[in-house]
Design a protein around this motif. Structure first.
Motif, PDB file in Angstrom:
ATOM      1  N   LYS A   1     -10.543  11.641   1.050  1.00 20.67           N
ATOM      2  CA  LYS A   1      -9.853  12.602   0.187  1.00 20.67           C
ATOM      3  C   LYS A   1      -8.469  12.975   0.728  1.00 20.67           C
ATOM      4  O   LYS A   1      -7.454  12.826   0.050  1.00 20.67           O
ATOM      5  CB  LYS A   1     -10.691  13.883   0.039  1.00 20.67           C
ATOM      6  CG  LYS A   1     -12.113  13.670  -0.376  1.00 20.67           C
ATOM      7  CD  LYS A   1     -12.876  14.969  -0.426  1.00 20.67           C
ATOM      8  CE  LYS A   1     -12.989  15.671   0.907  1.00 20.67           C
ATOM      9  NZ  LYS A   1     -13.759  14.905   1.912  1.00 20.67           N
ATOM     10  N   THR A   2      -8.441  13.463   1.959  1.00 17.11           N
ATOM     11  CA  THR A   2      -7.192  13.952   2.545  1.00 17.11           C
ATOM     12  C   THR A   2      -6.233  12.809   2.832  1.00 17.11           C
ATOM     13  O   THR A   2      -5.024  12.920   2.562  1.00 17.11           O
ATOM     14  CB  THR A   2      -7.491  14.726   3.842  1.00 17.11           C
ATOM     15  OG1 THR A   2      -8.454  15.753   3.565  1.00 17.11           O
ATOM     16  CG2 THR A   2      -6.232  15.351   4.398  1.00 17.11           C
ATOM     17  N   LEU A   3      -6.741  11.701   3.350  1.00 18.41           N
ATOM     18  CA  LEU A   3      -5.883  10.562   3.685  1.00 18.41           C
ATOM     19  C   LEU A   3      -5.186  10.017   2.449  1.00 18.41           C
ATOM     20  O   LEU A   3      -3.976   9.751   2.469  1.00 18.41           O
ATOM     21  CB  LEU A   3      -6.717   9.470   4.357  1.00 18.41           C
ATOM     22  CG  LEU A   3      -5.955   8.214   4.799  1.00 18.41           C
ATOM     23  CD1 LEU A   3      -4.922   8.571   5.856  1.00 18.41           C
ATOM     24  CD2 LEU A   3      -6.909   7.154   5.315  1.00 18.41           C
ATOM     25  N   LEU A   4      -5.918   9.840   1.364  1.00 19.37           N
ATOM     26  CA  LEU A   4      -5.327   9.328   0.131  1.00 19.37           C
ATOM     27  C   LEU A   4      -4.286  10.295  -0.423  1.00 19.37           C
ATOM     28  O   LEU A   4      -3.213   9.879  -0.887  1.00 19.37           O
ATOM     29  CB  LEU A   4      -6.416   9.085  -0.920  1.00 19.37           C
ATOM     30  CG  LEU A   4      -7.415   7.960  -0.640  1.00 19.37           C
ATOM     31  CD1 LEU A   4      -8.479   7.931  -1.733  1.00 19.37           C
ATOM     32  CD2 LEU A   4      -6.713   6.614  -0.549  1.00 19.37           C
ATOM     33  N   ALA A   5      -4.601  11.589  -0.382  1.00 21.95           N
ATOM     34  CA  ALA A   5      -3.675  12.588  -0.919  1.00 21.95           C
ATOM     35  C   ALA A   5      -2.369  12.597  -0.125  1.00 21.95           C
ATOM     36  O   ALA A   5      -1.275  12.636  -0.709  1.00 21.95           O
ATOM     37  CB  ALA A   5      -4.323  13.967  -0.897  1.00 21.95           C
ATOM     38  N   ILE A   6      -2.450  12.547   1.198  1.00 23.15           N
ATOM     39  CA  ILE A   6      -1.246  12.564   2.025  1.00 23.15           C
ATOM     40  C   ILE A   6      -0.454  11.278   1.842  1.00 23.15           C
ATOM     41  O   ILE A   6       0.788  11.292   1.738  1.00 23.15           O
ATOM     42  CB  ILE A   6      -1.607  12.781   3.499  1.00 23.15           C
ATOM     43  CG1 ILE A   6      -2.210  14.172   3.689  1.00 23.15           C
ATOM     44  CG2 ILE A   6      -0.392  12.608   4.397  1.00 23.15           C
ATOM     45  CD1 ILE A   6      -2.694  14.444   5.092  1.00 23.15           C
ATOM     46  N   ALA A   7      -1.147  10.131   1.793  1.00 20.90           N
ATOM     47  CA  ALA A   7      -0.463   8.851   1.605  1.00 20.90           C
ATOM     48  C   ALA A   7       0.280   8.822   0.278  1.00 20.90           C
ATOM     49  O   ALA A   7       1.453   8.401   0.210  1.00 20.90           O
ATOM     50  CB  ALA A   7      -1.472   7.705   1.674  1.00 20.90           C
ATOM     51  N   ALA A   8      -0.381   9.276  -0.802  1.00 21.57           N
ATOM     52  CA  ALA A   8       0.269   9.305  -2.111  1.00 21.57           C
ATOM     53  C   ALA A   8       1.432  10.290  -2.116  1.00 21.57           C
ATOM     54  O   ALA A   8       2.493  10.019  -2.688  1.00 21.57           O
ATOM     55  CB  ALA A   8      -0.746   9.672  -3.193  1.00 21.57           C
ATOM     56  N   GLY A   9       1.248  11.439  -1.460  1.00 23.16           N
ATOM     57  CA  GLY A   9       2.309  12.435  -1.412  1.00 23.16           C
ATOM     58  C   GLY A   9       3.545  11.923  -0.686  1.00 23.16           C
ATOM     59  O   GLY A   9       4.677  12.099  -1.145  1.00 23.16           O
ATOM     60  N   LEU A  10       3.353  11.281   0.469  1.00 20.49           N
ATOM     61  CA  LEU A  10       4.493  10.736   1.213  1.00 20.49           C
ATOM     62  C   LEU A  10       5.187   9.636   0.421  1.00 20.49           C
ATOM     63  O   LEU A  10       6.424   9.526   0.432  1.00 20.49           O
ATOM     64  CB  LEU A  10       4.012  10.184   2.554  1.00 20.49           C
ATOM     65  CG  LEU A  10       3.612  11.234   3.603  1.00 20.49           C
ATOM     66  CD1 LEU A  10       3.014  10.569   4.830  1.00 20.49           C
ATOM     67  CD2 LEU A  10       4.820  12.084   3.996  1.00 20.49           C
ATOM     68  N   TYR A  11       4.408   8.827  -0.300  1.00 18.12           N
ATOM     69  CA  TYR A  11       5.007   7.761  -1.118  1.00 18.12           C
ATOM     70  C   TYR A  11       5.856   8.348  -2.239  1.00 18.12           C
ATOM     71  O   TYR A  11       6.985   7.896  -2.490  1.00 18.12           O
ATOM     72  CB  TYR A  11       3.903   6.874  -1.697  1.00 18.12           C
ATOM     73  CG  TYR A  11       4.412   5.759  -2.574  1.00 18.12           C
ATOM     74  CD1 TYR A  11       4.900   4.575  -2.027  1.00 18.12           C
ATOM     75  CD2 TYR A  11       4.410   5.889  -3.961  1.00 18.12           C
ATOM     76  CE1 TYR A  11       5.367   3.550  -2.830  1.00 18.12           C
ATOM     77  CE2 TYR A  11       4.880   4.875  -4.779  1.00 18.12           C
ATOM     78  CZ  TYR A  11       5.357   3.708  -4.203  1.00 18.12           C
ATOM     79  OH  TYR A  11       5.834   2.702  -5.010  1.00 18.12           O
TER      80      TYR A  11
ATOM     81  N   GLY B   1       0.811  -1.201   0.000  1.00 16.00           N
ATOM     82  CA  GLY B   1       0.000   0.000   0.000  1.00 16.00           C
ATOM     83  C   GLY B   1       0.853   1.264   0.000  1.00 16.00           C
ATOM     84  O   GLY B   1       2.082   1.220  -0.110  1.00 16.00           O
ATOM     85  N   LEU B   2       0.209   2.371   0.097  1.00 17.46           N
ATOM     86  CA  LEU B   2       0.880   3.669   0.192  1.00 17.46           C
ATOM     87  C   LEU B   2       0.984   4.017   1.668  1.00 17.46           C
ATOM     88  O   LEU B   2       0.024   4.482   2.279  1.00 17.46           O
ATOM     89  CB  LEU B   2       0.093   4.743  -0.558  1.00 17.46           C
ATOM     90  CG  LEU B   2      -0.232   4.458  -2.027  1.00 17.46           C
ATOM     91  CD1 LEU B   2      -1.097   5.560  -2.605  1.00 17.46           C
ATOM     92  CD2 LEU B   2       1.048   4.298  -2.836  1.00 17.46           C
ATOM     93  N   TRP B   3       2.145   3.707   2.248  1.00 15.87           N
ATOM     94  CA  TRP B   3       2.336   3.889   3.684  1.00 15.87           C
ATOM     95  C   TRP B   3       1.228   3.172   4.460  1.00 15.87           C
ATOM     96  O   TRP B   3       0.677   3.696   5.435  1.00 15.87           O
ATOM     97  CB  TRP B   3       2.405   5.371   4.034  1.00 15.87           C
ATOM     98  CG  TRP B   3       3.716   5.984   3.658  1.00 15.87           C
ATOM     99  CD1 TRP B   3       4.289   6.002   2.428  1.00 15.87           C
ATOM    100  CD2 TRP B   3       4.635   6.649   4.522  1.00 15.87           C
ATOM    101  NE1 TRP B   3       5.506   6.633   2.445  1.00 15.87           N
ATOM    102  CE2 TRP B   3       5.736   7.055   3.734  1.00 15.87           C
ATOM    103  CE3 TRP B   3       4.638   6.964   5.859  1.00 15.87           C
ATOM    104  CZ2 TRP B   3       6.829   7.735   4.255  1.00 15.87           C
ATOM    105  CZ3 TRP B   3       5.721   7.654   6.386  1.00 15.87           C
ATOM    106  CH2 TRP B   3       6.800   8.031   5.587  1.00 15.87           C
TER     107      TRP B   3
END
Length: 442
Positions: free
Chosen positions: A261-271, A225-227
């Motif tokens: 929305k926010t969780l997915l965006a942050i997870a993708a950004g950190l990845y 997964g993404l983080w």
């Protein structure tokens, strides 16, 4: 027929170029409006900047001719400043004959209606003032030059019914060229669900790549997964594909509370920042409502002042990192990412004038921004920067915008169809059964 539009103060503060938006019709500015604008000119917020821009624009028209006599506009209409007179007050009912700015503006509008042979329209973003204007016999309207119908908002997704062989071909060769007989007109980066005719359970999902005129598969999420975050539904799969695609430089995610929305965006950004190294850092911000409000009322330095506003961001990061291990001991938190330079939290208050290169930038709660403020943010993007806007148009705290006129929905409609932009509307809540129940019923 040519009309006369009388503009309220909040129309100018919302759009400093409003006087130029009425085509060949006449525009009237009551002198009280200019007096009110003057009180905002020293404000350091976006409203103050708009007030100063309005003053400069009116001053440029003043140099052409006397404003009280009318100045010709390039559109074919005229701009005129009308003075308030005590005789105009007599046209108001006794309840409104008090020395208030709104009542003086209403009096001028009534006077113009009595003197002008053409239709007179009073334009204001103040709901109560529209009600009072209607009560005294004026045609009152909201300022709608930048409004987007929320019911008709672009969803970013589409379904195409095709033969079984076409679905199998998509899985076999990894893409599907669109045949000329497809009746669905797709926009660049629109997310697509391919459905077998007569068998709705046989489907495939992808994204339309306009340059090749084909539907291509979505980017695969890593096994871990993404983080630690995995997509839980089809819409989240669409969102993650756009969040991970470097060719899509502007992503808008719209959805109710709890859709991820926010969780997915942050997870993708950190990845993208830490695992792939595609960006130098993840920059996350939210409007400190209203945008530009002084943070000095809270104790401490800028970071301490900002902490209460950014706590939802910290909660999402801590969720991904895991705050407690199996033995009950505290694990890493967002502070470690900040110290490593991978994550930066910043208020939008200080973004004007900046250039932001090679960063993954997330603007949460973007529905509280005006279209002009969204433009200010996006134009800060430097080479190699990706911007993600998230928000829920039905949860707006800004009194100057609504679900149809906020910067998020405005951006979705204006940017759709661009090769470097993508959008997904998320509808299924995944936070918890209780959160989903509240979002739907309360």
């Amino acid at each position: 027929m040519k009309k006369t539009y009388i503009l309220d103060t909040n129309v100018f503060l919302h759009d400093p170029l409003a006087m130029l938006r009425f085509e060949d019709n006449d525009v009237v500015v009551p002198i009280t409006v200019i007096e009110e604008i003057d009180t905002f000119k020293k404000d350091q917020s976006e409203i103050g900047r708009n007030a100063r821009q309005i003053s400069r624009l009116l001053d440029s028209f003043r140099q052409q001719s006397h404003l009280t006599e009318g100045v010709s506009l390039e559109s074919g209409g005229t701009l005129k400043v009308v003075l308030f007179t005590t005789e105009a007050y007599d046209r108001l009912p006794p309840e409104l004959q008090t020395d208030k700015a709104d009542n003086r503006i209403l009096a001028v509008a009534l006077q113009m209606k009595a003197e002008c042979e053409c239709p007179v329209v009073f334009v204001t973003k103040d709901t109560n003032l529209r009600i009072k204007a209607d009560a005294v016999g004026l045609d009152a309207q909201d300022y709608e030059s930048d409004k987007v119908s929320i019911e008709e908002l672009y969803s970013g997704t589409a379904e195409i019914e095709i033969d079984k062989s076409e679905v199998d071909r998509f899985y076999g060769q990894g893409y599907l060229d669109l045949a000329a007989d497809f009746v669905v007109d797709l926009l660049p980066n629109q997310c697509v669900t391919l459905v077998e005719a007569g068998n709705p359970s046989h489907t495939a999902i992808g994204r339309y790549q306009a340059t090749l005129d084909r539907v291509v598969p979505l980017i695969r999420v890593p096994k871990d997964g993404l983080w630690g975050i995995h997509p839980r539904n089809r819409e989240q799969q669409f969102a993650i594909d756009m969040l991970l695609n470097d060719d899509i430089q502007l992503v808008t995610l719209v959805g109710k509370a709890g859709t991820g929305k926010t969780l997915l965006a942050i997870a993708a950004g950190l990845y993208k920042v830490s695992d792939e190294g595609a960006y130098s850092r993840l920059l996350v911000s939210r409007p400190v409502f209203p945008l530009g409000r002084d943070l000095g009322f809270l104790p401490g330095d800028v970071e301490e002042k900002l902490s209460p506003w950014m706590q939802p961001i910290f909660d999402n990061v801590d969720l991904m990192l895991g705050m407690v291990d199996e033995q009950g001991k505290r694990k890493r938190g967002y502070r470690e990412l900040v110290d490593m330079g991978l994550l930066e939290i910043e208020p939008l208050t200080y973004i004007r004038g900046r250039s932001i290169p090679k960063q993954y930038m997330i603007v949460d709660e973007a529905q509280n921004l005006t279209p002009h403020e969204i433009k200010t943010i996006i134009t800060r993007a430097g080479e190699g920067t990706k911007i993600v806007l998230t928000g829920d148009p039905y949860q707006i705290d800004n009194p100057y915008v609504d679900s149809s006129s906020n910067g998020l929905t405005y951006t979705v409609e204006k940017i759709k169809g661009q090769d470097i932009a993508g959008h997904v509307t998320l509808s299924k809540g995944e936070r918890s059964p209780l959160a989903e129940l509240a979002a739907n019923l309360l």
